[in-house]
Design an enzyme around this catalytic site. Structure first.
Site, short mmCIF file in Angstrom:
data_model
loop_
_atom_site.label_atom_id
_atom_site.label_comp_id
_atom_site.label_asym_id
_atom_site.label_seq_id
_atom_site.Cartn_x
_atom_site.Cartn_y
_atom_site.Cartn_z
N ALA A 5 1.22 -4.75 3.96
CA ALA A 5 -0.33 -4.91 3.44
C ALA A 5 -0.97 -3.49 3.37
O ALA A 5 -1.87 -3.41 2.59
CB ALA A 5 -1.18 -5.64 4.50
N ARG A 29 4.28 -0.13 8.38
CA ARG A 29 4.81 0.68 9.28
C ARG A 29 3.51 2.23 8.94
O ARG A 29 3.63 2.73 10.06
CB ARG A 29 5.99 1.30 8.69
CG ARG A 29 7.02 0.50 8.92
CD ARG A 29 8.31 1.09 8.14
NE ARG A 29 7.93 1.17 6.73
CZ ARG A 29 8.84 1.69 5.91
NH1 ARG A 29 9.84 2.13 6.00
NH2 ARG A 29 8.24 1.57 4.43
N TYR A 148 19.78 -4.14 -5.15
CA TYR A 148 18.41 -4.49 -5.09
C TYR A 148 18.42 -6.12 -5.67
O TYR A 148 17.70 -7.02 -4.86
CB TYR A 148 17.36 -3.75 -5.99
CG TYR A 148 16.08 -4.27 -5.91
CD1 TYR A 148 15.23 -4.33 -4.71
CD2 TYR A 148 15.61 -5.03 -7.20
CE1 TYR A 148 14.06 -4.86 -4.93
CE2 TYR A 148 14.15 -5.42 -7.19
CZ TYR A 148 13.25 -5.35 -5.82
OH TYR A 148 12.14 -5.93 -6.17
N THR A 183 2.93 -0.42 -8.92
CA THR A 183 2.59 -0.18 -7.66
C THR A 183 3.04 0.91 -6.99
O THR A 183 3.58 1.85 -7.86
CB THR A 183 3.01 -1.29 -6.64
OG1 THR A 183 4.20 -1.72 -6.81
CG2 THR A 183 2.16 -2.69 -7.19
N GLU A 184 3.38 1.02 -5.88
CA GLU A 184 4.36 2.43 -5.27
C GLU A 184 5.90 1.88 -5.29
O GLU A 184 6.49 2.83 -5.11
CB GLU A 184 3.80 2.56 -3.63
CG GLU A 184 2.40 2.94 -3.54
CD GLU A 184 2.35 3.53 -2.12
OE1 GLU A 184 3.17 3.20 -1.08
OE2 GLU A 184 1.10 3.78 -1.74
P1 NDP Z 1 4.77 -1.28 -2.40
O1 NDP Z 1 5.79 -0.20 -2.38
O2 NDP Z 1 3.66 -0.96 -3.06
O3 NDP Z 1 4.57 -2.10 -0.96
C1 NDP Z 1 5.47 -2.24 -0.44
C2 NDP Z 1 4.94 -2.71 1.11
O4 NDP Z 1 6.28 -2.93 1.86
C3 NDP Z 1 4.37 -1.41 1.67
O5 NDP Z 1 3.26 -1.94 2.31
C4 NDP Z 1 5.33 -1.07 2.87
O6 NDP Z 1 4.39 -0.72 3.91
C5 NDP Z 1 5.95 -2.33 2.97
N1 NDP Z 1 7.36 -2.06 3.88
C6 NDP Z 1 8.36 -1.48 3.18
N2 NDP Z 1 9.47 -1.36 4.18
C7 NDP Z 1 9.00 -1.96 5.29
C8 NDP Z 1 9.60 -1.95 6.47
N3 NDP Z 1 10.49 -1.58 6.91
N4 NDP Z 1 8.93 -2.70 7.34
C9 NDP Z 1 7.43 -2.88 7.22
N5 NDP Z 1 6.82 -2.91 6.04
C10 NDP Z 1 7.65 -2.36 5.04
O7 NDP Z 1 5.57 -2.44 -3.44
P2 NDP Z 1 5.08 -3.58 -4.09
O8 NDP Z 1 3.65 -4.13 -3.56
O9 NDP Z 1 5.35 -3.66 -5.30
O10 NDP Z 1 6.47 -4.51 -3.53
C11 NDP Z 1 6.07 -5.82 -2.68
C12 NDP Z 1 7.08 -6.61 -2.96
O11 NDP Z 1 7.29 -7.23 -4.21
C13 NDP Z 1 8.42 -6.27 -2.14
O12 NDP Z 1 9.20 -7.06 -1.70
C14 NDP Z 1 9.17 -5.80 -3.82
O13 NDP Z 1 10.60 -5.72 -3.75
C15 NDP Z 1 8.27 -7.04 -4.46
N6 NDP Z 1 8.70 -6.84 -6.11
C16 NDP Z 1 7.94 -5.61 -6.68
C17 NDP Z 1 7.69 -5.87 -8.12
C18 NDP Z 1 7.19 -4.36 -8.93
O14 NDP Z 1 7.54 -4.31 -9.87
N7 NDP Z 1 6.33 -3.80 -8.19
C19 NDP Z 1 8.34 -6.79 -8.73
C20 NDP Z 1 9.11 -8.01 -8.04
C21 NDP Z 1 9.13 -8.06 -6.81
P3 NDP Z 1 4.90 0.75 5.00
O15 NDP Z 1 5.54 1.64 3.80
O16 NDP Z 1 3.43 0.90 5.39
O17 NDP Z 1 5.80 -0.06 5.92
C1 8X3 Z 2 11.07 -5.40 -9.46
C2 8X3 Z 2 11.11 -5.80 -10.65
O1 8X3 Z 2 12.88 -5.24 -12.54
O2 8X3 Z 2 11.83 -3.45 -11.60
O3 8X3 Z 2 11.44 -6.57 -8.37
O4 8X3 Z 2 13.61 -4.92 -10.66
S1 8X3 Z 2 12.48 -5.02 -11.19
#
Ligand code: NDP
Ligand code: 8X3
Length: 249
Positions: A5, A29, A148, A183-184
């Site tokens: 979050a 984290r 991935y 996002t990040e």
């Molecule tokens: P962000 O990098 O913005 O957010 C990822 C979040 O995951 C952060 O809050 C981070 O928190 C947390 N996180 C990562 N590793 C850990 C860990 N080991 N323990 C606890 N928390 C962890 O990415 P998104 O919001 O884009 O991604 C969210 C999800 O959506 C992911 O599963 C990603 O694979 C998926 N996704 C993203 C897409 C995109 O294009 N953005 C598309 C499709 C899927 P912290 O670092 O504080 O731990």
């Molecule tokens: C994130 C979407 O296409 O960058 O899950 O892998 S992509």
């Protein structure tokens, strides 16, 4: 309860649910970001927020944190398994083993550990909804996506299996499979290289974290008898993981 979050989808989803009066457990984290978000969520009124700082790769920590929740907080209605990441973008023959471990440990094993800790609480109450953040990369593969993609294919399979396993327990399971969202995510994938991260979305009106939060909220607030099993969401300029239409700027 929302994992991850502190940023992106997880943060936007926490805000969306807070705006709508839900009590929320936020996890991640980065403690300072959790503290900031906790304050931000209280702006939306008299909701309760519990901030839990842990790494989803550490099962012992998860068991202990979830095991020591108060009876009130153990009544988790919705679990959003969102924390996850991509690290690196290399051909399989030159892939970095540490990157592979991080992705598999977080996206697959971490999601499993959190689910193993929370699902029994839902089953005991015969009530619950689990969201798993998969990806379009868990439906199709792309060059260099290898590990991935594999981790998100696993999330796809686990979502289907969870739904079957907990069918008799009245637990809804929804797979959210987004395409390109800014996002990040790419900053993490490219290990902090902002230039490379920006290139990913060049010429694309990418999805935002708020778009995903809106979809999750919609699925979470349907009547009890309705479960959206899975949903693939892309920007209008993306038709598949390998087909996007970029407008040159
Ligand atoms: P962000 O990098 O913005 O957010 C990822 C979040 O995951 C952060 O809050 C981070 O928190 C947390 N996180 C990562 N590793 C850990 C860990 N080991 N323990 C606890 N928390 C962890 O990415 P998104 O919001 O884009 O991604 C969210 C999800 O959506 C992911 O599963 C990603 O694979 C998926 N996704 C993203 C897409 C995109 O294009 N953005 C598309 C499709 C899927 P912290 O670092 O504080 O731990
Ligand atoms: C994130 C979407 O296409 O960058 O899950 O892998 S992509």
């Amino acid at each position: 309860m929302i994992t991850g979050a502190t940023s992106g989808f997880g943060k936007a989803t926490a805000i969306k649910f807070a705006e709508n009066g839900y009590n929320i457990i936020i996890t991640g984290r980065r403690k300072e970001l959790l503290d900031e978000l906790e304050k931000e969520l209280h702006v939306f009124g008299k909701i309760k927020v519990l901030s839990l700082c842990f790494d989803i790769r550490k099962n012992e920590e998860i068991e202990s944190v979830i095991g020591s929740l108060s009876e009130e907080w153990k009544k988790i209605d919705i679990l959003i398994n969102n924390a996850g990441l991509a690290v690196g973008l290399d051909h399989i023959q030159s892939g970095n083993i540490d990157d592979w471990d991080r992705m598999i440990d977080t996206n697959v094993k971490g999601l499993l550990y959190v689910t193993r800790a929370v699902a029994p609480l839902m089953v005991a109450r015969n009530k619950g909804h689990i969201f798993n953040l998969g990806s379009i990369a868990g439906k199709e593969t792309y060059e260099n996506g290898n590990v991935y993609c594999a981790s998100k294919f696993a999330v796809d399979a686990l979502s289907k299996s969870m739904r079957i396993d907990m069918l008799k327990n009245n637990i809804k399971v929804t797979l959210i499979a987004p395409g390109m969202a800014e996002t990040e995510f790419s900053l993490v994938r490219f290990k902090g290289d902002e230039q490379k991260a920006k290139t990913v979305y060049k010429g694309i009106d990418a999805l935002t974290a708020d778009d995903i939060a809106d979809v999750i909220y919609y699925c979470a607030t349907l009547p009890d008898h309705v479960c959206i099993n899975e949903i693939v969401i892309t920007p209008t300029q993306q038709a598949s993981v390998n087909h996007s239409y970029r407008i040159s700027q």
